[in-house]
Design a protein around this motif. Sequence first.
Motif, PDB file in Angstrom:
ATOM      1  N   ALA A   1      -5.775  -4.818 -12.134  1.00 35.65           N
ATOM      2  CA  ALA A   1      -6.442  -3.699 -11.461  1.00 35.65           C
ATOM      3  C   ALA A   1      -7.121  -4.142 -10.167  1.00 35.65           C
ATOM      4  CB  ALA A   1      -7.459  -3.054 -12.386  1.00 35.65           C
ATOM      5  N   ASN A   2      -7.548  -5.398 -10.094  1.00 33.96           N
ATOM      6  CA  ASN A   2      -8.202  -5.900  -8.883  1.00 33.96           C
ATOM      7  C   ASN A   2      -7.286  -5.855  -7.661  1.00 33.96           C
ATOM      8  OD1 ASN A   2     -10.753  -6.616 -10.082  1.00 33.96           O
ATOM      9  ND2 ASN A   2      -9.706  -8.353 -11.031  1.00 33.96           N
ATOM     10  N   TYR A   3      -5.979  -5.841  -7.889  1.00 38.38           N
ATOM     11  CA  TYR A   3      -5.036  -5.853  -6.767  1.00 38.38           C
ATOM     12  C   TYR A   3      -5.041  -4.557  -5.969  1.00 38.38           C
ATOM     13  CZ  TYR A   3      -3.350 -10.439  -7.851  1.00 38.38           C
ATOM     14  OH  TYR A   3      -3.284 -11.804  -8.043  1.00 38.38           O
ATOM     15  N   THR A   4      -5.672  -3.522  -6.484  1.00 35.60           N
ATOM     16  CA  THR A   4      -5.799  -2.309  -5.665  1.00 35.60           C
ATOM     17  C   THR A   4      -6.622  -2.608  -4.411  1.00 35.60           C
ATOM     18  OG1 THR A   4      -7.778  -1.511  -6.811  1.00 35.60           O
ATOM     19  CG2 THR A   4      -5.633  -0.771  -7.670  1.00 35.60           C
ATOM     20  N   ASN A   5      -7.452  -3.656  -4.455  1.00 33.55           N
ATOM     21  CA  ASN A   5      -8.295  -4.022  -3.316  1.00 33.55           C
ATOM     22  C   ASN A   5      -8.065  -5.458  -2.853  1.00 33.55           C
ATOM     23  OD1 ASN A   5      -9.628  -1.600  -4.522  1.00 33.55           O
ATOM     24  ND2 ASN A   5     -10.978  -1.924  -2.772  1.00 33.55           N
ATOM     25  N   ARG A   6      -6.953  -6.051  -3.256  1.00 30.49           N
ATOM     26  CA  ARG A   6      -6.619  -7.395  -2.773  1.00 30.49           C
ATOM     27  C   ARG A   6      -5.654  -7.273  -1.607  1.00 30.49           C
ATOM     28  NH1 ARG A   6      -6.534 -11.369  -8.088  1.00 30.49           N
ATOM     29  NH2 ARG A   6      -8.737 -10.997  -8.569  1.00 30.49           N
ATOM     30  N   SER A   7      -5.871  -8.137  -0.632  1.00 31.90           N
ATOM     31  CA  SER A   7      -5.095  -8.107   0.607  1.00 31.90           C
ATOM     32  C   SER A   7      -4.817  -9.544   1.046  1.00 31.90           C
ATOM     33  CB  SER A   7      -5.890  -7.363   1.687  1.00 31.90           C
ATOM     34  OG  SER A   7      -7.152  -7.992   1.871  1.00 31.90           O
TER      35      SER A   7
ATOM     36  N   VAL B   1       0.830  -1.210   0.000  1.00 34.36           N
ATOM     37  CA  VAL B   1       0.000   0.000   0.000  1.00 34.36           C
ATOM     38  C   VAL B   1       0.864   1.258   0.000  1.00 34.36           C
ATOM     39  CG1 VAL B   1      -1.778   1.296   1.253  1.00 34.36           C
ATOM     40  CG2 VAL B   1      -1.916  -1.209   1.118  1.00 34.36           C
ATOM     41  N   VAL B   2       1.824   1.327   0.933  1.00 36.36           N
ATOM     42  CA  VAL B   2       2.680   2.513   1.023  1.00 36.36           C
ATOM     43  C   VAL B   2       3.749   2.488  -0.072  1.00 36.36           C
ATOM     44  CG1 VAL B   2       4.333   3.764   2.479  1.00 36.36           C
ATOM     45  CG2 VAL B   2       2.212   2.872   3.473  1.00 36.36           C
ATOM     46  N   ALA B   3       4.394   1.338  -0.281  1.00 32.75           N
ATOM     47  CA  ALA B   3       5.483   1.253  -1.261  1.00 32.75           C
ATOM     48  C   ALA B   3       5.028   1.622  -2.676  1.00 32.75           C
ATOM     49  CB  ALA B   3       6.092  -0.140  -1.241  1.00 32.75           C
ATOM     50  N   HIS B   4       3.800   1.254  -3.034  1.00 34.97           N
ATOM     51  CA  HIS B   4       3.283   1.565  -4.366  1.00 34.97           C
ATOM     52  C   HIS B   4       2.347   2.771  -4.357  1.00 34.97           C
ATOM     53  CE1 HIS B   4       5.151  -1.921  -6.095  1.00 34.97           C
ATOM     54  NE2 HIS B   4       4.588  -2.697  -5.192  1.00 34.97           N
ATOM     55  N   ASP B   5       2.271   3.441  -3.212  1.00 36.27           N
ATOM     56  CA  ASP B   5       1.464   4.657  -3.074  1.00 36.27           C
ATOM     57  C   ASP B   5       0.008   4.426  -3.485  1.00 36.27           C
ATOM     58  OD1 ASP B   5       1.358   7.294  -2.197  1.00 36.27           O
ATOM     59  OD2 ASP B   5       1.683   8.106  -4.209  1.00 36.27           O
ATOM     60  N   VAL B   6      -0.502   3.210  -3.185  1.00 36.22           N
ATOM     61  CA  VAL B   6      -1.888   2.875  -3.526  1.00 36.22           C
ATOM     62  C   VAL B   6      -2.838   3.817  -2.796  1.00 36.22           C
ATOM     63  CG1 VAL B   6      -3.657   1.068  -3.422  1.00 36.22           C
ATOM     64  CG2 VAL B   6      -1.310   0.477  -4.027  1.00 36.22           C
TER      65      VAL B   6
ATOM     66  N   ALA C   1      -8.058  11.249  -9.686  1.00 42.95           N
ATOM     67  CA  ALA C   1      -7.168  10.466 -10.545  1.00 42.95           C
ATOM     68  C   ALA C   1      -6.506   9.299  -9.804  1.00 42.95           C
ATOM     69  CB  ALA C   1      -6.092  11.371 -11.140  1.00 42.95           C
ATOM     70  N   ILE C   2      -6.674   9.227  -8.481  1.00 42.14           N
ATOM     71  CA  ILE C   2      -6.015   8.169  -7.703  1.00 42.14           C
ATOM     72  C   ILE C   2      -6.396   6.779  -8.205  1.00 42.14           C
ATOM     73  CG2 ILE C   2      -5.816   7.101  -5.408  1.00 42.14           C
ATOM     74  CD1 ILE C   2      -6.050   9.979  -4.246  1.00 42.14           C
ATOM     75  N   PRO C   3      -7.684   6.457  -8.369  1.00 48.79           N
ATOM     76  CA  PRO C   3      -8.016   5.096  -8.818  1.00 48.79           C
ATOM     77  C   PRO C   3      -7.393   4.740 -10.173  1.00 48.79           C
ATOM     78  CG  PRO C   3      -9.970   6.177  -7.961  1.00 48.79           C
ATOM     79  CD  PRO C   3      -8.892   7.221  -8.055  1.00 48.79           C
ATOM     80  N   GLU C   4      -7.443   5.645 -11.120  1.00 46.77           N
ATOM     81  CA  GLU C   4      -6.889   5.359 -12.452  1.00 46.77           C
ATOM     82  C   GLU C   4      -5.373   5.197 -12.390  1.00 46.77           C
ATOM     83  OE1 GLU C   4      -7.296   3.960 -15.967  1.00 46.77           O
ATOM     84  OE2 GLU C   4      -9.069   4.695 -14.920  1.00 46.77           O
ATOM     85  N   ARG C   5      -4.715   6.034 -11.594  1.00 49.47           N
ATOM     86  CA  ARG C   5      -3.262   5.910 -11.423  1.00 49.47           C
ATOM     87  C   ARG C   5      -2.925   4.549 -10.822  1.00 49.47           C
ATOM     88  NH1 ARG C   5       0.029   5.877  -7.526  1.00 49.47           N
ATOM     89  NH2 ARG C   5      -1.480   6.561  -6.004  1.00 49.47           N
ATOM     90  N   ASN C   6      -3.709   4.133  -9.806  1.00 52.82           N
ATOM     91  CA  ASN C   6      -3.467   2.832  -9.179  1.00 52.82           C
ATOM     92  C   ASN C   6      -3.655   1.682 -10.168  1.00 52.82           C
ATOM     93  OD1 ASN C   6      -2.805   3.891  -6.695  1.00 52.82           O
ATOM     94  ND2 ASN C   6      -4.844   3.638  -5.837  1.00 52.82           N
ATOM     95  N   ILE C   7      -4.673   1.782 -10.994  1.00 56.41           N
ATOM     96  CA  ILE C   7      -4.914   0.745 -12.001  1.00 56.41           C
ATOM     97  C   ILE C   7      -3.726   0.665 -12.951  1.00 56.41           C
ATOM     98  CG2 ILE C   7      -6.333   0.180 -14.019  1.00 56.41           C
ATOM     99  CD1 ILE C   7      -8.765   1.230 -12.342  1.00 56.41           C
ATOM    100  N   ASP C   8      -3.217   1.814 -13.386  1.00 49.52           N
ATOM    101  CA  ASP C   8      -2.051   1.827 -14.275  1.00 49.52           C
ATOM    102  C   ASP C   8      -0.840   1.171 -13.606  1.00 49.52           C
ATOM    103  OD1 ASP C   8      -3.541   3.147 -16.211  1.00 49.52           O
ATOM    104  OD2 ASP C   8      -2.711   5.128 -15.750  1.00 49.52           O
ATOM    105  N   VAL C   9      -0.610   1.489 -12.350  1.00 53.50           N
ATOM    106  CA  VAL C   9       0.521   0.893 -11.616  1.00 53.50           C
ATOM    107  C   VAL C   9       0.352  -0.618 -11.523  1.00 53.50           C
ATOM    108  CG1 VAL C   9       1.643   0.744  -9.340  1.00 53.50           C
ATOM    109  CG2 VAL C   9       1.102   2.981 -10.319  1.00 53.50           C
ATOM    110  N   MET C  10      -0.848  -1.081 -11.171  1.00 48.71           N
ATOM    111  CA  MET C  10      -1.083  -2.519 -11.033  1.00 48.71           C
ATOM    112  C   MET C  10      -0.876  -3.236 -12.368  1.00 48.71           C
ATOM    113  SD  MET C  10      -1.701  -2.851  -7.846  1.00 48.71           S
ATOM    114  CE  MET C  10      -0.835  -1.328  -7.464  1.00 48.71           C
TER     115      MET C  10
END
Length: 186
Positions: free
Chosen positions: A125-131, A20-25, A156-165
């Motif tokens: 993209a599902n990994y933004t909410n996988r734990s 979460v912190v390392a990837h700035d999710v 833009a946070i959700p879209e940025r997170n999807i791109d990172v994932m």
Amino acid sequence: MPASISPALAATRTWVESFVVAHDVCPFAGRELARDTIRYTEVEVSEWEPALLTLIEECHRLDETPAIETTLLVLRHGLGDFDDYLDFLAVAEALMAEQGYEGIYQLASFHPDYCFEDAEPDDPANYTNRSPWPMLHLLREASLEQVLTHYADPEAIPERNIDVMRRLGAGHLAANLAKLRDKNAY
């Protein structure tokens, strides 16, 4: 966190730090981690009623303890199936509204098999909410609103997170999540 924490809570804290912190999710999690204002608690959910009571107790704890910014409620033994988890989440959200917590606390949801509606299960993209474990994240709405006013383009946070994932890839993300669970399973 105390030295004698459960493996599930240890895995959750590691996930917060290394994912979460390392990837700035969540761009706000690093500050709360550094300030040690995240409460980690574990609850047995083989029976829903006691688990739901614990959720409301955690709301009361947040009411009474401003030094706790947020709570991660790790749900153990009973919600491994994602559809069962979604049913539990719906009941939890209804209970919070019934108890007068709508607009005070927000529930964010995380599960090892999280899958967004209309998304393919293997979409990174599902990994933004996988734990590592099913969990509920209690957030203070007022704090969220305050932080978001100082964050450029929060929409833009959700879209940025999807791109990172998607850049990290499902294989890499799945392996890291599995490592956390395997290392800390009991």
